[in-house]
Design a protein around this motif. Structure first.
Motif, PDB file in Angstrom:
ATOM      1  N   ALA A 206       1.072  -1.198  -0.077  1.00 18.13           N
ATOM      2  CA  ALA A 206      -0.102   0.022   0.049  1.00 18.13           C
ATOM      3  C   ALA A 206       1.143   1.592   0.075  1.00 18.13           C
ATOM      4  CB  ALA A 206      -0.930  -0.147   0.856  1.00 18.13           C
ATOM      5  N   LYS A 207       2.057   0.922   0.485  1.00 21.48           N
ATOM      6  CA  LYS A 207       2.917   2.054   0.983  1.00 21.48           C
ATOM      7  C   LYS A 207       3.308   2.845  -0.854  1.00 21.48           C
ATOM      8  CE  LYS A 207       4.664   4.588   3.669  1.00 21.48           C
ATOM      9  NZ  LYS A 207       3.827   6.679   3.590  1.00 21.48           N
ATOM     10  N   GLN A 208       3.954   1.608  -1.295  1.00 24.55           N
ATOM     11  CA  GLN A 208       4.397   1.776  -2.664  1.00 24.55           C
ATOM     12  C   GLN A 208       3.595   1.987  -3.718  1.00 24.55           C
ATOM     13  OE1 GLN A 208       7.341   0.583  -3.843  1.00 24.55           O
ATOM     14  NE2 GLN A 208       7.936  -0.438  -1.866  1.00 24.55           N
ATOM     15  N   GLY A 209       2.124   2.071  -3.432  1.00 26.50           N
ATOM     16  CA  GLY A 209       1.046   2.625  -4.143  1.00 26.50           C
ATOM     17  C   GLY A 209       0.284   3.494  -4.056  1.00 26.50           C
ATOM     18  N   ALA A 210       0.907   4.429  -2.412  1.00 28.79           N
ATOM     19  CA  ALA A 210       0.627   5.560  -2.542  1.00 28.79           C
ATOM     20  C   ALA A 210       2.067   6.585  -2.879  1.00 28.79           C
ATOM     21  CB  ALA A 210       0.832   5.944  -0.735  1.00 28.79           C
ATOM     22  N   ALA A 211       3.236   6.091  -2.847  1.00 26.22           N
ATOM     23  CA  ALA A 211       4.321   7.260  -2.536  1.00 26.22           C
ATOM     24  C   ALA A 211       3.661   8.075  -4.110  1.00 26.22           C
ATOM     25  CB  ALA A 211       5.084   5.648  -3.505  1.00 26.22           C
ATOM     26  N   GLY A 212       4.061   8.926  -3.645  1.00 28.80           N
ATOM     27  CA  GLY A 212       4.244  10.641  -4.547  1.00 28.80           C
ATOM     28  C   GLY A 212       3.189  11.245  -3.995  1.00 28.80           C
ATOM     29  N   SER A 213       1.659  10.644  -3.255  1.00 29.74           N
ATOM     30  CA  SER A 213       1.160  11.548  -3.271  1.00 29.74           C
ATOM     31  C   SER A 213       0.966  11.796  -1.545  1.00 29.74           C
ATOM     32  CB  SER A 213      -0.785  10.486  -3.053  1.00 29.74           C
ATOM     33  OG  SER A 213      -0.489   9.138  -2.016  1.00 29.74           O
ATOM     34  N   GLY A 214      -0.118  12.512  -0.841  1.00 31.08           N
ATOM     35  CA  GLY A 214      -0.338  12.899   0.934  1.00 31.08           C
ATOM     36  C   GLY A 214      -0.862  12.075   1.316  1.00 31.08           C
ATOM     37  N   MET A 215      -1.617  11.018   0.919  1.00 30.28           N
ATOM     38  CA  MET A 215      -2.630  10.167   0.929  1.00 30.28           C
ATOM     39  C   MET A 215      -1.738   9.049   2.719  1.00 30.28           C
ATOM     40  SD  MET A 215      -4.901   7.240  -1.140  1.00 30.28           S
ATOM     41  CE  MET A 215      -4.086   6.231  -1.394  1.00 30.28           C
ATOM     42  N   LYS A 216      -2.645   9.457   3.363  1.00 38.64           N
ATOM     43  CA  LYS A 216      -1.474   7.931   4.527  1.00 38.64           C
ATOM     44  C   LYS A 216      -2.027   6.716   4.712  1.00 38.64           C
ATOM     45  CE  LYS A 216      -0.061  12.477   7.831  1.00 38.64           C
ATOM     46  NZ  LYS A 216       1.163  12.053   6.784  1.00 38.64           N
ATOM     47  N   ILE A 217      -1.555   5.935   5.382  1.00 33.49           N
ATOM     48  CA  ILE A 217      -1.588   4.080   4.947  1.00 33.49           C
ATOM     49  C   ILE A 217      -1.708   4.510   6.600  1.00 33.49           C
ATOM     50  CG2 ILE A 217      -1.722   2.101   4.647  1.00 33.49           C
ATOM     51  CD1 ILE A 217      -1.976   3.794   1.749  1.00 33.49           C
ATOM     52  N   LEU A 218      -2.726   3.332   6.825  1.00 35.98           N
ATOM     53  CA  LEU A 218      -3.705   3.408   8.142  1.00 35.98           C
ATOM     54  C   LEU A 218      -3.944   1.917   8.100  1.00 35.98           C
ATOM     55  CD1 LEU A 218      -6.000   6.294   9.531  1.00 35.98           C
ATOM     56  CD2 LEU A 218      -3.602   6.426   9.325  1.00 35.98           C
ATOM     57  N   ALA A 219      -3.019   1.447   8.919  1.00 32.48           N
ATOM     58  CA  ALA A 219      -3.669  -0.074   9.360  1.00 32.48           C
ATOM     59  C   ALA A 219      -4.509  -0.969  10.276  1.00 32.48           C
ATOM     60  CB  ALA A 219      -2.337  -0.643   9.872  1.00 32.48           C
ATOM     61  N   VAL A 220      -5.065  -1.903   9.861  1.00 35.17           N
ATOM     62  CA  VAL A 220      -6.460  -1.891  10.955  1.00 35.17           C
ATOM     63  C   VAL A 220      -5.618  -3.624  11.708  1.00 35.17           C
ATOM     64  CG1 VAL A 220      -8.629  -2.960  10.777  1.00 35.17           C
ATOM     65  CG2 VAL A 220      -7.662  -1.664   9.292  1.00 35.17           C
ATOM     66  N   THR A 221      -5.126  -3.245  13.146  1.00 34.55           N
ATOM     67  CA  THR A 221      -4.993  -3.910  13.254  1.00 34.55           C
ATOM     68  C   THR A 221      -5.449  -6.192  14.002  1.00 34.55           C
ATOM     69  OG1 THR A 221      -5.762  -3.309  15.452  1.00 34.55           O
ATOM     70  CG2 THR A 221      -3.603  -2.703  15.325  1.00 34.55           C
ATOM     71  N   ILE A 222      -6.758  -5.594  14.603  1.00 31.98           N
ATOM     72  CA  ILE A 222      -7.803  -6.946  14.862  1.00 31.98           C
ATOM     73  C   ILE A 222      -8.771  -5.802  14.879  1.00 31.98           C
ATOM     74  CG2 ILE A 222      -8.474  -8.473  16.015  1.00 31.98           C
ATOM     75  CD1 ILE A 222      -5.294  -8.884  16.967  1.00 31.98           C
ATOM     76  N   LEU A 223      -9.993  -6.682  13.534  1.00 27.75           N
ATOM     77  CA  LEU A 223     -11.218  -5.891  13.553  1.00 27.75           C
ATOM     78  C   LEU A 223     -12.022  -5.740  15.146  1.00 27.75           C
ATOM     79  CD1 LEU A 223     -12.827  -7.733  10.584  1.00 27.75           C
ATOM     80  CD2 LEU A 223     -11.988  -5.028  10.514  1.00 27.75           C
ATOM     81  N   THR A 224     -12.268  -4.724  15.950  1.00 30.00           N
ATOM     82  CA  THR A 224     -12.172  -4.872  16.938  1.00 30.00           C
ATOM     83  C   THR A 224     -14.055  -5.717  17.350  1.00 30.00           C
ATOM     84  OG1 THR A 224     -13.675  -2.974  16.751  1.00 30.00           O
ATOM     85  CG2 THR A 224     -11.163  -2.577  17.893  1.00 30.00           C
ATOM     86  N   ALA A 225     -14.665  -5.935  16.110  1.00 29.15           N
ATOM     87  CA  ALA A 225     -15.429  -6.647  16.562  1.00 29.15           C
ATOM     88  C   ALA A 225     -15.376  -8.351  16.982  1.00 29.15           C
ATOM     89  CB  ALA A 225     -16.571  -6.998  15.626  1.00 29.15           C
TER      90      ALA A 225
END
Ligand code: C5P
Length: 238
Positions: A98-117
């Motif tokens: 995802a970081k590779q795909g976002a390279a060059g943009s200002g979009m931040k990649i947030l990771a979901v750890t374990i779904l809280t449900a």
């Protein structure tokens, strides 16, 4: 006055209701989350409109998971929408792609750890290794940061332990599962107040139903913003 530490989850069925809610909230809210539920009913168009025409910040909650090549291409595709945050699952191969795909943009990649449900029983059913769920969340956050995640999504209960990780230095913690004192829980089980979440190290709190379903959404948002600025927001684990 708006405060972009509050992210309002626009969990409404379609773009018209999303536009109406954003209009009602006006200048009190500057950051919106648009999720999978609105993807097929105009969510991306609404994201564009809120960003381009109203200058709002946008968090697109897609929770992507796939092989690295597909993730990289999908994330690169999302960069055309001028988004601020995009979620992927926190598996290191997904985050790195995802970081590779976002390279060059200002979009931040947030990771979901374990779904809280998910509880331990659910994790057993998914063949996820034994152990305390909170410990696994913190460990997955560390691995996601190592893979390059700009931030993680976590319950406010794990926020303090994640904030204490050396790998979390300079990274974002975004917490759903937040309820103002006295609010209905809905399906959220492990909630904290907005002030507690901020005090535990959250950079942003995500609030949906307590605002979207309030009789007066603007009043509900204003109350939550006031709570986030209260002295309690400065005291860890109060
Ligand atoms: O209505 P409520 O405040 O519970 O909404 C929380 C938002 O955060 C929802 O859009 C939900 O999908 C999202 N979310 C969550 N738990 C996660 C990840 C996202 O509640 N682990």
């Amino acid at each position: 006055m708006s405060d972009d530490r509050l992210i309002v989850a626009l969990d409404v069925p379609n773009i018209l209701l999303g536009q109406r809610l954003a209009q009602e909230l006006g200048n009190s809210v500057s950051f919106y989350k648009i999720g999978l539920g609105m993807l097929t009913t105009g969510g991306l168009a609404l994201a564009n409109e809120l960003k381009q025409e109203q200058g709002k910040r946008i968090f697109l909650d897609m929770k992507l998971f796939d092989i690295p090549n597909t993730i990289e291409n999908a994330v690169r595709g999302f960069t055309q929408f001028d988004l601020d945050f995009l979620t992927v699952h926190g598996d290191p191969h997904v985050v790195a792609a995802a970081k590779q795909g976002a390279a060059g943009s200002g979009m931040k990649i947030l990771a979901v750890t374990i779904l809280t449900a998910l509880d331990r029983q659910d994790l057993d059913n998914c063949l996820i290794q034994p152990g305390d769920v909170s410990d696994l969340v913190v460990e997955r956050a560390a691995r996601a940061f190592e893979a390059g995640a700009d931030g993680v999504i976590s319950s406010p209960h794990e926020a303090a332990a994640i904030r204490a990780l050396p790998e979390a230095e300079g990274r974002l913690i975004v917490t759903p599962g937040v309820r103002p004192a006295g609010a209905e829980l809905g399906d959220q089980k492990r909630v904290m107040t907005p002030a507690q979440a901020i005090a535990n190290g959250a950079d942003h709190v995500v609030v949906g139903r307590p605002i979207c379903k309030a009789p007066d959404p603007m009043e509900a948002a204003t109350r939550i913003l006031a709570e986030m600025r209260s002295p309690q927001a400065l005291q860890p684990n109060h």
